[in-house]
Design a protein around this motif. Structure first.
Motif, short mmCIF file in Angstrom:
data_model
loop_
_atom_site.label_atom_id
_atom_site.label_comp_id
_atom_site.label_asym_id
_atom_site.label_seq_id
_atom_site.Cartn_x
_atom_site.Cartn_y
_atom_site.Cartn_z
N ALA A 202 27.87 59.19 -1.30
CA ALA A 202 27.96 60.32 -2.24
C ALA A 202 26.65 60.55 -2.98
CB ALA A 202 29.08 60.06 -3.25
N CYS A 203 25.74 59.58 -2.94
CA CYS A 203 24.45 59.71 -3.63
C CYS A 203 23.37 60.30 -2.73
CB CYS A 203 24.00 58.35 -4.16
SG CYS A 203 25.08 57.68 -5.44
N ALA A 204 23.75 60.84 -1.56
CA ALA A 204 22.78 61.49 -0.67
C ALA A 204 22.20 62.72 -1.38
CB ALA A 204 23.46 61.89 0.64
N PRO A 205 20.99 63.14 -1.04
CA PRO A 205 20.32 64.23 -1.75
C PRO A 205 20.84 65.62 -1.35
CG PRO A 205 18.92 63.42 0.02
CD PRO A 205 20.10 62.51 -0.02
N ASN A 206 22.01 65.97 -1.87
CA ASN A 206 22.60 67.28 -1.57
C ASN A 206 22.65 68.10 -2.85
OD1 ASN A 206 24.19 69.49 -0.86
ND2 ASN A 206 25.41 68.29 0.60
N LEU A 259 17.45 68.01 -7.27
CA LEU A 259 17.15 69.40 -7.58
C LEU A 259 15.85 69.85 -6.91
CD1 LEU A 259 18.03 69.49 -11.40
CD2 LEU A 259 19.40 70.37 -9.49
N ALA A 260 14.89 68.94 -6.77
CA ALA A 260 13.61 69.31 -6.17
C ALA A 260 13.76 69.70 -4.71
CB ALA A 260 12.63 68.14 -6.29
N ARG A 261 14.83 69.25 -4.06
CA ARG A 261 15.04 69.56 -2.65
C ARG A 261 15.82 70.85 -2.42
NH1 ARG A 261 14.04 64.32 -3.30
NH2 ARG A 261 13.14 63.15 -1.54
N ALA A 262 16.13 71.56 -3.52
CA ALA A 262 16.86 72.82 -3.41
C ALA A 262 15.94 73.98 -3.05
CB ALA A 262 17.60 73.13 -4.71
N LYS A 279 9.22 53.12 -12.21
CA LYS A 279 8.56 52.83 -10.94
C LYS A 279 9.58 52.66 -9.82
CE LYS A 279 5.05 50.28 -11.33
NZ LYS A 279 4.16 49.11 -11.59
N TRP A 280 10.63 51.86 -10.03
CA TRP A 280 11.65 51.63 -9.01
C TRP A 280 12.29 52.93 -8.55
CZ3 TRP A 280 15.04 47.04 -11.18
CH2 TRP A 280 14.37 45.82 -10.94
N PHE A 281 12.78 53.71 -9.52
CA PHE A 281 13.56 54.90 -9.18
C PHE A 281 12.68 56.02 -8.63
CE2 PHE A 281 16.71 52.50 -11.29
CZ PHE A 281 17.96 53.04 -10.97
N SER A 282 11.42 56.05 -9.02
CA SER A 282 10.50 57.02 -8.41
C SER A 282 10.29 56.71 -6.94
CB SER A 282 9.16 57.03 -9.15
OG SER A 282 9.30 57.53 -10.46
N TRP A 283 10.08 55.43 -6.60
CA TRP A 283 9.93 55.06 -5.19
C TRP A 283 11.21 55.37 -4.42
CZ3 TRP A 283 5.33 55.42 -4.61
CH2 TRP A 283 4.32 54.58 -5.09
N GLU A 284 12.36 55.16 -5.04
CA GLU A 284 13.64 55.30 -4.34
C GLU A 284 14.03 56.75 -4.09
OE1 GLU A 284 16.98 53.37 -2.56
OE2 GLU A 284 15.17 52.51 -3.47
N PHE A 285 13.79 57.65 -5.08
CA PHE A 285 14.33 59.01 -4.98
C PHE A 285 13.26 60.11 -4.90
CE2 PHE A 285 17.53 56.50 -7.39
CZ PHE A 285 18.49 56.45 -6.39
N LEU A 286 12.00 59.76 -5.15
CA LEU A 286 10.92 60.74 -5.01
C LEU A 286 10.01 60.39 -3.84
CD1 LEU A 286 10.08 61.23 -8.81
CD2 LEU A 286 11.60 62.61 -7.37
N CYS A 287 9.92 59.10 -3.53
CA CYS A 287 9.35 58.60 -2.28
C CYS A 287 7.83 58.53 -2.27
CB CYS A 287 9.83 59.43 -1.09
SG CYS A 287 11.64 59.59 -1.03
N HIS A 288 7.37 57.44 -1.68
CA HIS A 288 5.94 57.15 -1.61
C HIS A 288 5.19 58.19 -0.79
CE1 HIS A 288 2.28 55.20 -0.01
NE2 HIS A 288 2.24 54.62 -1.20
N GLU A 289 5.81 58.69 0.29
CA GLU A 289 5.10 59.66 1.13
C GLU A 289 4.90 61.01 0.44
OE1 GLU A 289 9.52 59.90 2.39
OE2 GLU A 289 8.06 58.34 1.88
N ASN A 308 19.79 69.43 4.50
CA ASN A 308 20.66 68.65 5.36
C ASN A 308 20.27 67.17 5.45
OD1 ASN A 308 22.11 71.00 6.04
ND2 ASN A 308 20.59 71.54 7.61
N SER A 309 19.33 66.75 4.62
CA SER A 309 18.88 65.37 4.70
C SER A 309 19.94 64.44 4.12
CB SER A 309 17.58 65.20 3.94
OG SER A 309 17.16 63.87 3.95
N THR A 310 20.10 63.29 4.76
CA THR A 310 21.05 62.29 4.28
C THR A 310 20.37 61.16 3.53
OG1 THR A 310 20.92 61.13 6.40
CG2 THR A 310 22.67 62.79 6.15
N THR A 311 19.06 61.15 3.53
CA THR A 311 18.29 60.12 2.82
C THR A 311 17.17 60.79 2.03
OG1 THR A 311 16.83 59.77 4.71
CG2 THR A 311 18.80 58.36 4.55
#
Length: 316
Positions: A202-206, A259-262, A279-289, A308-311
């Protein structure tokens, strides 16, 4: 003045040690009164030399104490003048913000909370480049009013857990609105929430389903326009998150990542990344790439929309 005892014979010359033995014996056989006179004269001369030296030392000590007292007095008075600035009316405050936007002056900032000059330049340059745009800010600092001025013609919304920090006057000019953030878990729950997000689909980025999401990190009670708009820039600098019991930024970083993926492209800026949760949550949900640049305690991510991304992040 001449010595008090005038009948004393002058002291023998240092060359006395080279005199004949008879002369030395004659000198040793002098009457005791004459020896006493020489000793008295030596003591008088010593006292006369010591008195001016003592007077000079005491004078220097007194002068140093006076100088030290004057320095303390001046420093304390100047400290009071810095701590007690003259009050300013609302028009003066607005003029000060406007002059800061033009670079002619800088507002005083509380320590350890606001952005440094270099950090703020990264953010202000971004807003100036994208203006007019949709700007969403989690948290409030007086500096951020400058961003609202730079975003003339755009939409600026503040989400702040402590609305007392913002007066009605500054929260409603230049199309700027402020809403209460609320519903934030304490920072001490960060690890449990991160574990929940990793294990729960349920925490997928939708972004479409976020208002009905069962993810514990989703902020579902924000104003409707927060979910309806595509945000060009999202700034995360709140809630405070400065202690285990205070509201943490876990949900704000997660929600900003969703929201950024909308939209097509969104810039997300996170402050205080020197702290573990940010730092943790930025890596997890905003991503290093997606990390575009960093400056001081500020990270700037650029995220491309993926409905449509699941991760959140690319697999390593």
């Amino acid at each position: 003045m001449p010595p008090d005892v005038i009948h004393c014979r002058p002291l023998s010359s240092p060359l006395l040690q080279f005199a004949p033995l008879l002369t030395i014996q004659a000198h040793e056989n002098q009457p005791p009164s004459q020896k006493y006179c020489r000793e008295t004269k030596r003591m008088n001369l010593t006292k006369k030399k010591l008195i001016p030296i003592l007077v000079l030392i005491l004078s220097v000590i007194s002068i140093l104490r006076l100088l030290s007292l004057s320095v303390r007095t001046s420093s304390s008075s100047s400290g009071l003048s810095v701590m007690s600035p003259a009050p300013q009316n609302s028009s003066q405050a607005r003029n000060k913000v406007a002059s800061y936007a033009s670079g002619s002056s800088k507002p005083r900032r509380p320590p350890n909370t606001a952005l440094t000059n270099k950090e703020f330049k990264v953010l202000s340059d971004l807003i100036a480049l994208k203006s007019p745009c949709n700007l969403l800010l989690f948290g409030f600092q007086p500096q951020y009013l400058v961003l609202s001025l730079l975003n003339a013609g755009g939409t600026t919304i503040f989400l702040e857990d402590d609305l007392d920090k913002m007066s009605k006057e500054i929260a409603n000019y230049n199309s700027t609105r402020a809403y209460k953030l609320g519903n934030n878990e304490p920072a001490k729950e960060a690890y449990k929430l991160l574990k929940h997000a990793r294990q729960n689909q349920a925490c997928a980025p939708n972004p479409i389903l976020i208002q009905k999401s069962k993810c514990k990190l989703a902020l579902k009670n924000l104003p409707a326009e927060v979910y309806e708009k595509n945000w060009d820039v999202i700034v995360i600098d709140g809630p405070s998150g400065d202690s285990p019991e205070s509201p943490g930024r876990m949900a704000t970083i997660y929600t900003a990542g969703v929201l950024a993926r909308a939209g097509n492209i969104s810039d997300v800026v996170v402050h205080d990344v020197d702290r573990m949760i940010e730092k943790w949550f930025s890596w997890e949900f905003l991503c290093h790439e997606n990390l575009l640049c960093s400056k001081g305690k500020l990270w700037h991510f650029r995220i491309t929309g993926h409905f449509n991304s699941t991760t959140f992040c690319l697999p390593e």
